[in-house]
Each structure stands twice: as C-alpha cells, then as structure tokens.
Design a protein around this motif. Structure first.
Motif, PDB file in Angstrom:
ATOM      1  N   PHE A 125       0.835  -1.210   0.000  1.00  0.00           N
ATOM      2  CA  PHE A 125       0.000   0.000   0.000  1.00  0.00           C
ATOM      3  C   PHE A 125       0.869   1.259   0.000  1.00  0.00           C
ATOM      4  O   PHE A 125       0.545   2.247  -0.642  1.00  0.00           O
ATOM      5  CB  PHE A 125      -0.968  -0.008   1.214  1.00  0.00           C
ATOM      6  N   PHE A 126       1.936   1.263   0.782  1.00  0.00           N
ATOM      7  CA  PHE A 126       2.931   2.335   0.796  1.00  0.00           C
ATOM      8  C   PHE A 126       2.403   3.677   1.315  1.00  0.00           C
ATOM      9  O   PHE A 126       2.717   4.727   0.755  1.00  0.00           O
ATOM     10  CB  PHE A 126       3.555   2.546  -0.599  1.00  0.00           C
ATOM     11  N   ASP A 127       1.622   3.670   2.390  1.00  0.00           N
ATOM     12  CA  ASP A 127       1.137   4.945   2.951  1.00  0.00           C
ATOM     13  C   ASP A 127       2.295   5.661   3.656  1.00  0.00           C
ATOM     14  O   ASP A 127       2.926   5.095   4.559  1.00  0.00           O
ATOM     15  CB  ASP A 127      -0.010   4.668   3.942  1.00  0.00           C
TER      16      ASP A 127
ATOM     17  N   HIS B 230       9.571   1.410   3.119  1.00  0.00           N
ATOM     18  CA  HIS B 230       9.073   1.405   1.734  1.00  0.00           C
ATOM     19  C   HIS B 230      10.173   1.841   0.769  1.00  0.00           C
ATOM     20  O   HIS B 230      10.325   1.281  -0.315  1.00  0.00           O
ATOM     21  CB  HIS B 230       7.882   2.369   1.587  1.00  0.00           C
TER      22      HIS B 230
ATOM     23  N   VAL C 286       5.294  -0.323  -9.623  1.00  0.00           N
ATOM     24  CA  VAL C 286       4.787  -0.449  -8.250  1.00  0.00           C
ATOM     25  C   VAL C 286       3.280  -0.647  -8.344  1.00  0.00           C
ATOM     26  O   VAL C 286       2.616   0.043  -9.115  1.00  0.00           O
ATOM     27  CB  VAL C 286       5.109   0.817  -7.413  1.00  0.00           C
TER      28      VAL C 286
ATOM     29  N   THR D 183      -0.049  -0.363  -6.087  1.00  0.00           N
ATOM     30  CA  THR D 183      -0.664   0.032  -4.822  1.00  0.00           C
ATOM     31  C   THR D 183      -2.179  -0.030  -4.995  1.00  0.00           C
ATOM     32  O   THR D 183      -2.668  -0.350  -6.072  1.00  0.00           O
ATOM     33  CB  THR D 183      -0.176   1.448  -4.405  1.00  0.00           C
TER      34      THR D 183
ATOM     35  N   TYR E 259      -6.178   1.718  -3.928  1.00  0.00           N
ATOM     36  CA  TYR E 259      -6.914   2.868  -3.417  1.00  0.00           C
ATOM     37  C   TYR E 259      -8.400   2.558  -3.484  1.00  0.00           C
ATOM     38  O   TYR E 259      -8.846   2.055  -4.510  1.00  0.00           O
ATOM     39  CB  TYR E 259      -6.611   4.157  -4.215  1.00  0.00           C
TER      40      TYR E 259
ATOM     41  N   HIS F  44      -7.663   2.469   0.933  1.00  0.00           N
ATOM     42  CA  HIS F  44      -6.949   1.497   1.772  1.00  0.00           C
ATOM     43  C   HIS F  44      -7.870   0.296   2.048  1.00  0.00           C
ATOM     44  O   HIS F  44      -9.060   0.490   2.332  1.00  0.00           O
ATOM     45  CB  HIS F  44      -6.542   2.157   3.102  1.00  0.00           C
TER      46      HIS F  44
ATOM     47  N   LYS G  64       1.658  10.490  -2.892  1.00  0.00           N
ATOM     48  CA  LYS G  64       2.313   9.190  -3.079  1.00  0.00           C
ATOM     49  C   LYS G  64       2.875   9.101  -4.508  1.00  0.00           C
ATOM     50  O   LYS G  64       4.002   8.651  -4.720  1.00  0.00           O
ATOM     51  CB  LYS G  64       1.297   8.071  -2.849  1.00  0.00           C
TER      52      LYS G  64
ATOM     53  N   VAL H  16      -2.479   1.779  -9.862  1.00  0.00           N
ATOM     54  CA  VAL H  16      -3.330   2.098  -8.715  1.00  0.00           C
ATOM     55  C   VAL H  16      -4.600   1.263  -8.876  1.00  0.00           C
ATOM     56  O   VAL H  16      -5.459   1.579  -9.707  1.00  0.00           O
ATOM     57  CB  VAL H  16      -3.666   3.608  -8.659  1.00  0.00           C
TER      58      VAL H  16
ATOM     59  N   TYR I 175       4.121  -8.999   3.617  1.00  0.00           N
ATOM     60  CA  TYR I 175       3.111  -8.662   2.599  1.00  0.00           C
ATOM     61  C   TYR I 175       2.069  -9.774   2.481  1.00  0.00           C
ATOM     62  O   TYR I 175       2.409 -10.953   2.477  1.00  0.00           O
ATOM     63  CB  TYR I 175       3.778  -8.433   1.227  1.00  0.00           C
TER      64      TYR I 175
END
Ligand SMILES: Cc1cc2nc3c(=O)[nH]c(=O)nc-3n(C[C@H](O)[C@H](O)[C@H](O)COP(=O)(O)O)c2cc1C
Ligand SMILES: Nc1ncnc2c1ncn2[C@@H]1O[C@H](COP(=O)(O)OP(=O)(O)OP(=O)(O)O)[C@@H](O)[C@H]1O
Length: 300
Positions: free
Chosen positions: A25-27, A33, A53, A55, A57, A59, A78, A92, A126
């Motif tokens: 997710f990399f928040d 990260h 990458v 991720t 959206y 969360h 981000k 995303v 993960y």
C-alpha cells in the motif's frame, strides 16, 4: 512515470514492457518502503527491466472494516514520491468489495503474471488475496514459475519495525519530532490557509487578499489526512517558495479540523493551498508554564 488506474478486470489496453513489480500500500512512503523500492530498482537496472509499483486505493481497511481511514498522505503525494524513487509504471488498483474477494491465486494470475511481471519484490509481511490469505511463502507457488521473488527482511529502527502504523501512533501521541527518523523527512500536511472572518481582525488589501491583523489563521487539512493530536506545535508553513516558522495549535480533531497559526505570517492570502511541516511538539513548554503557574498560587 506512467500511471494506470485499474478497476476490477479492466486492465491497461497496452500491457507494459516486462517489469520488476514492488507490491504494497505504501502509505507515507517511509524508510522501509523506500528500501523496498530501491531494492526493486536495483533488480530492474541489473535485469534491464522497467520498475513498476502496484498500490491500492482506497486502503483495504476502509473497505473491509468500513469507516474513515486516516491516511498519512494523499494519492497525489504518493505519486510524487514514487516518481522521485525512479518508478516507471504505477498501478493504482481500485480496492473494492469485489476485488477483496479475489482468491490469492486469481490475484497473482490476473494482476501479476498477466501484467508481464518477471520479478516481484515485497516485504516479509506482505499479504494478498481474500482475507489476506496469500503470503510471501505462497507467492512463488501461485506464480507457477512465471516470475522470480525477492523478499525484503524487516527494516527496523531501535528494535521497532518501521511502519505506517507506528508513524500514525506517533501522530496520535503528538510526537512529531520522532517521525523524521522513520519517514526520512519531516511529516507534512497539505491543506488550505483561511483567514477566519471577523471584521475587526481582517484587512482587505488592494490586491483583494485578506490579511489577518493578529496573525491568527485557520488551516484546513486536505480531506482524510492525519494530523497530530491536540496541542501546540512548532511548524514550518511552506507555500511555493515561501517558508515561515510558526506556532500551530491543533484545537480539535473532529469533522472540522482547525489549526491556528499565531506567528507573524507574511503568507496572508485567503484560501491558499500550502504545506504545514510539523517540526516539534511544544507540549513540554506548555507543561512547564502550567507548573510555573501552579507554583505562583499562594498556599492557603
Ligand atoms: C486480491 C486482494 C484481496 C484482498 N482481500 C482482503 C480481505 O478480504 N481482507 C483484508 O483485510 N485485506 C485484504 N487484502 C489486503 C491485503 O491483505 C494487504 O493489506 C494489501 O495487499 C496491502 O499489503 P500491505 O498492507 O502489506 O501493503 C486483499 C489484497 C488483495 C491484493
Ligand atoms: N519495515 C519494513 N521492513 C520490510 N518491509 C516492509 C517494511 N514496511 C513495509 N514493508 C513492505 O512494504 C510494502 C508496503 O507495506 P505496507 O504498506 O503494508 O507498509 P506498513 O508500514 O507495514 O503499513 P501498515 O503499518 O499500515 O501495515 C509491503 O511489501 C511490506 O511488506
């Protein structure tokens, strides 16, 4: 960097070149990260592949548990960080209930193997697939030999796992100074500076900008970004190329979050988008003043 917004089973029409894919997710894009993405970048350079990458959206917790989730950064922020880390493709994936039900095997097949991924990089913890049942122990088997896997071991600081959760907890305690050693940079919040309307306090300048005569402003953080707990903080206010040090007071953390800046701010435009950088908590100073005040009360 090219960004692909993926909705369930709506894949990019042009499948990108062969990639090394970093997953998570990399928040906050914290130091853990950053190590992960740097590792993936090294592999992509060595193997002459593109760096991607993936991720999500919103969360996963927002969808699975419901309710409001306090993010450390917006998706736009981000995106900027990923670009700086040298990412070529950012996927995303729209995380919704239907996506959450995908089995670990189906996720790996449709979202990794079919996207031309030759190497996956993710951290030791993960998880993926329905109820997070897929782990780094199962991913290679689910990939049927179509890609290599590199697992990043736990990145720690003073025996604590560097994590978005730990940074959120530091914010809850107002311990903003510590955040820098976990994030690699000072925690910042994007929002709008507003002059609270009160005729006695506001001067309208010739160019139409509202100036606060007593330097008190209201800061309205962008939707859904976390801010520190109530209290006073030393902050830096940054807008375009202007910077000012100020005192910010987080008065309430509710629906309407307000922060009052009390220093001599020259950035006096109304509704101006800017960053607040949280440098330090001034709670110790407050405690000292409270103690001194107590000492001044005569004994009865
Ligand atoms: C296809 C898929 C389905 C998922 N389903 C669930 C789920 O049902 N419940 C859940 O809590 N998390 C679910 N997740 C979220 C993952 O467990 C994990 O939080 C997410 O992949 C981000 O990983 P990270 O937290 O390690 O960055 C799912 C993830 C994927 C990729
Ligand atoms: N300290 C760390 N050491 C090694 N890998 C990490 C570390 N933190 C995150 N990762 C990896 O980075 C990716 C993104 O992780 P994620 O977004 O879950 O971060 P997190 O800080 O663990 O978040 P949270 O605290 O919300 O669970 C995942 O592959 C995860 O395993």
């Amino acid at each position: 960097m090219e960004i692909f917004y993926i909705k369930t089973a709506n894949f990019p029409s042009k499948i990108p070149d062969e990639t090394v894919l970093a997953l998570g997710f990399f928040d906050g894009v914290h130091l853990g990260h950053q190590q992960l993405i740097t590792k993936a970048k090294e592999i992509s350079t060595r193997k002459k592949l593109q760096l991607a990458v993936m991720t999500f959206y919103p969360h996963p917790k927002e969808i699975v548990q419901g309710g409001k989730f306090n993010y450390l950064m917006t998706l736009e922020e981000k995106v900027k960080k990923m670009e700086l880390l040298g990412v070529d493709y950012l996927y995303v994936v729209n995380f919704n209930k239907e996506f959450a039900r995908l089995s670990p095997e189906t996720f790996v097949q449709q979202y990794i193997s079919d996207l031309n991924v030759k190497h996956v990089v993710a951290g030791f913890d993960y998880t993926y697939g329905h109820k997070g049942m897929g782990t780094m122990d199962t991913i290679k088997e689910h990939g049927n030999g179509k890609f290599e896997v590199t697992v990043l071991p736990k990145v720690e600081l003073d025996g604590i796992k560097i994590s978005s959760t730990h940074i959120r907890n530091l914010l809850l305690k107002g311990d903003v100074k510590q955040i820098k050693s976990f994030m690699g940079s000072v925690y910042e919040t994007l929002g709008q500076l507003v002059v609270p309307f009160s005729e006695s306090n506001v001067t309208v300048r010739n160019d139409g900008a509202y100036m606060s005569n007593n330097y008190i402003y209201t800061f309205v953080p962008n939707n859904h970004c976390s801010i520190p707990c109530t209290g006073k903080y030393l902050v830096e206010v940054q807008s375009f190329n202007q910077r000012e040090t100020a005192i910010a007071e987080v008065i309430s953390i509710g629906k309407e979050i307000e922060i009052q800046l009390c220093s001599q701010l020259e950035l006096g435009y109304n509704n101006r988008e800017l960053y607040i950088k949280w440098l330090d908590s001034l709670e110790n100073e407050k405690i000292m003043i409270e103690q001194q005040t107590k000492e001044l009360v005569p004994a009865r």
